[in-house]
Design a protein around this motif. Structure first.
Motif, PDB file in Angstrom:
ATOM      1  N   LEU A 291       0.860  -1.173   0.000  1.00  0.00           N
ATOM      2  CA  LEU A 291       0.000   0.000   0.000  1.00  0.00           C
ATOM      3  C   LEU A 291       0.898   1.225   0.000  1.00  0.00           C
ATOM      4  O   LEU A 291       1.885   1.291   0.742  1.00  0.00           O
ATOM      5  N   ARG A 292       0.552   2.176  -0.842  1.00  0.00           N
ATOM      6  CA  ARG A 292       1.385   3.378  -0.949  1.00  0.00           C
ATOM      7  C   ARG A 292       1.364   4.174   0.346  1.00  0.00           C
ATOM      8  O   ARG A 292       0.514   3.982   1.224  1.00  0.00           O
TER       9      ARG A 292
ATOM     10  N   GLY B  75      13.421  15.271   0.083  1.00  0.00           N
ATOM     11  CA  GLY B  75      14.017  16.357   0.845  1.00  0.00           C
ATOM     12  C   GLY B  75      13.091  17.038   1.825  1.00  0.00           C
ATOM     13  O   GLY B  75      13.457  17.260   2.980  1.00  0.00           O
ATOM     14  N   ASN B  76      11.873  17.380   1.411  1.00  0.00           N
ATOM     15  CA  ASN B  76      11.004  18.146   2.318  1.00  0.00           C
ATOM     16  C   ASN B  76       9.558  17.687   2.328  1.00  0.00           C
ATOM     17  O   ASN B  76       8.712  18.322   2.940  1.00  0.00           O
ATOM     18  N   ARG B  77       9.243  16.611   1.647  1.00  0.00           N
ATOM     19  CA  ARG B  77       7.872  16.105   1.641  1.00  0.00           C
ATOM     20  C   ARG B  77       7.777  14.905   2.574  1.00  0.00           C
ATOM     21  O   ARG B  77       8.446  13.900   2.377  1.00  0.00           O
ATOM     22  N   ARG B  78       6.934  15.053   3.583  1.00  0.00           N
ATOM     23  CA  ARG B  78       6.799  13.992   4.577  1.00  0.00           C
ATOM     24  C   ARG B  78       5.599  13.114   4.229  1.00  0.00           C
ATOM     25  O   ARG B  78       4.537  13.610   3.842  1.00  0.00           O
ATOM     26  N   SER B  79       5.776  11.809   4.354  1.00  0.00           N
ATOM     27  CA  SER B  79       4.682  10.888   4.045  1.00  0.00           C
ATOM     28  C   SER B  79       4.506   9.902   5.186  1.00  0.00           C
ATOM     29  O   SER B  79       5.412   9.683   5.995  1.00  0.00           O
ATOM     30  N   PHE B  80       3.310   9.290   5.217  1.00  0.00           N
ATOM     31  CA  PHE B  80       2.942   8.414   6.323  1.00  0.00           C
ATOM     32  C   PHE B  80       2.313   7.135   5.790  1.00  0.00           C
ATOM     33  O   PHE B  80       1.559   7.160   4.812  1.00  0.00           O
ATOM     34  N   SER B  81       2.600   6.040   6.456  1.00  0.00           N
ATOM     35  CA  SER B  81       1.961   4.770   6.114  1.00  0.00           C
ATOM     36  C   SER B  81       0.614   4.675   6.816  1.00  0.00           C
ATOM     37  O   SER B  81       0.331   5.422   7.767  1.00  0.00           O
ATOM     38  N   ALA B  82      -0.215   3.734   6.357  1.00  0.00           N
ATOM     39  CA  ALA B  82      -1.509   3.531   7.010  1.00  0.00           C
ATOM     40  C   ALA B  82      -1.307   3.098   8.460  1.00  0.00           C
ATOM     41  O   ALA B  82      -2.072   3.488   9.351  1.00  0.00           O
ATOM     42  N   GLU B  83      -0.277   2.290   8.708  1.00  0.00           N
ATOM     43  CA  GLU B  83       0.002   1.854  10.073  1.00  0.00           C
ATOM     44  C   GLU B  83       0.360   3.040  10.962  1.00  0.00           C
ATOM     45  O   GLU B  83      -0.030   3.097  12.132  1.00  0.00           O
ATOM     46  N   GLU B  84       1.108   3.993  10.420  1.00  0.00           N
ATOM     47  CA  GLU B  84       1.474   5.182  11.196  1.00  0.00           C
ATOM     48  C   GLU B  84       0.245   6.032  11.514  1.00  0.00           C
ATOM     49  O   GLU B  84       0.174   6.649  12.588  1.00  0.00           O
ATOM     50  N   MET B  85      -0.729   6.055  10.603  1.00  0.00           N
ATOM     51  CA  MET B  85      -1.949   6.817  10.886  1.00  0.00           C
ATOM     52  C   MET B  85      -2.765   6.159  11.995  1.00  0.00           C
ATOM     53  O   MET B  85      -3.375   6.847  12.821  1.00  0.00           O
ATOM     54  N   VAL B  86      -2.765   4.834  12.035  1.00  0.00           N
ATOM     55  CA  VAL B  86      -3.438   4.131  13.131  1.00  0.00           C
ATOM     56  C   VAL B  86      -2.767   4.474  14.456  1.00  0.00           C
ATOM     57  O   VAL B  86      -3.426   4.752  15.465  1.00  0.00           O
TER      58      VAL B  86
END
Length: 381
Positions: free
Chosen positions: A25-26, A62-73
């Motif tokens: 999952l992206r 460099g400056n774009r932060r992303s989150f996994s579905a697990e991190e959102m839980v």
């Protein structure tokens, strides 16, 4: 033709999702993650920098932060434990709030039942609800969409094993994890058709308990979930009747065409008679909601707009205010066994993608509203 086509599809399935493969999952951009967690972006950014235990995601480019579905839980858990959100604002149901079981059904084929189940179920999962999707359709489109291929693994338990007459398996042995951490799946295969023959034969011996089979089978695992959603075939067969008997709500996807509306009128009459039988067996059983969802909708199509207006005039609030728009983004994603939430936004037309996401979000908002209403909560929770 069957052998040639079947062989090629099996080869394709093995190339795309080998038996030992895990569908991924992206990751979600900060803006997406904030929206899914119902947080202001600045508030979300503040929590990332200052709240102990709050997931930091990873920096990309460099400056774009992303989150996994697990991190959102995990983020939701931290927000609840630190008092940043109230218990009413957390999607998990609390004591006294029953699991909401929704059957998505229409006798008419091509009404986007599977697409509705997948997208609403996945978005509820991304919002933090614990979701179980159950495929009762022998075509197994929902199952395949999650990259699960029972035809390549004859020993894989499916929804048939949940309700078969001889030696059914416990639901806990059939449930599969998916690439969405809060969404589980009970897959389907062609075997589910055997259930129809078994029930028909059981009538010779006076058996009449098939209608409660699914409800009883799910009872031991319902405490794990907030929402259960059934994907059904376009027939009012015994498995669908059993699903309806287990349900607290019904959602009817419908194309805005006169032929589909005529079919709906007949279906509603049949369903009314069916629910009369259900109530005779279980007087305490009731449905929290029965709603119609207009699907594959094009607001530039004059006849569809007219039919939609007719439905809303005649059925009023029974028709959800939001429509599931027809979208090339959704169709293209399905061609690669993905939902709109799995494709990378940069790989599709931005405007098309955003329209599809907005449409699915609005539809899911309406379903969520019904769930929260059943729990006695407001939609803002």
């Amino acid at each position: 033709m069957s052998k040639r086509l079947g062989s090629r599809l099996r080869e394709h399935a093995q190339e795309t999702f080998p038996p030992d493969a895990q569908k991924g999952l992206r990751r979600f951009a900060m803006r997406e993650a904030a929206d899914l967690l119902r947080l202001n972006q600045n508030t979300f950014r503040h929590h990332v920098s200052n709240l102990d235990g709050f997931p930091e995601g990873i920096l990309e480019g460099g400056n774009r932060r992303s989150f996994s579905a697990e991190e959102m839980v995990e983020a939701q858990r931290v927000l609840l434990e630190t008092g940043r959100i109230k218990p009413d604002e957390h999607p998990h149901r609390r004591a006294g709030e029953p699991c909401q079981v929704v059957t998505i059904f229409n006798l008419k084929g091509g009404s986007a039942k599977t697409s509705t189940v997948a997208h609403v179920g996945q978005l509820l999962g991304l919002r933090g609800y614990r979701v179980l999707l159950i495929d009762l359709d022998s075509q197994a489109s929902l199952t395949n969409l999650f990259g699960v291929t029972p035809e390549l693994d004859p020993d894989m338990p499916t929804s048939y094993d949940l309700i078969r007459s001889e030696g059914p398996l416990p639901a806990s042995e059939i449930i599969r994890k998916t690439n969405f951490p809060t969404v589980d799946l009970i897959p389907a295969s062609m075997d589910i058709m055997e259930y129809e023959f078994e029930v028909a034969l059981s009538f010779r011996h006076g058996a009449t308990t098939f209608h409660s089979r699914i409800r009883e089978a799910l009872e031991p695992v319902l405490d794990r979930y907030d929402v259960v959603i059934f994907d059904t075939p376009p027939q009012l067969n015994f498995s669908v009747i059993s699903a309806l008997f287990a349900s607290t709500g019904v959602l009817i996807p419908l194309n805005a065409s006169m032929l589909d509306v005529m079919s709906l009128a007949s279906f509603l009459g049949m369903a009314s008679n069916l629910m009369g039988v259900v109530e005779a067996h279980a007087p305490e059983h009731g449905l929290n909601f029965v709603r119609v969802l207009i699907t594959r909708y094009e607001n530039t199509d004059g006849p569809q707009v007219q039919i939609s207006s007719l439905l809303r005039t005649v059925l009023g609030d029974a028709v959800l205010p939001a429509e599931f728009l027809k979208s090339t983004a959704v169709g293209d994603a399905a061609n690669t066994q993905q939902s709109i939430f799995e494709v990378e936004p940069r790989d599709v037309n931005r405007r098309t993608y955003e329209r599809a996401i907005e449409s699915v979000s609005r539809v899911t908002d309406e379903v969520e509203r019904e769930i929260l209403k059943a729990w006695g909560r407001s939609h803002g929770a």
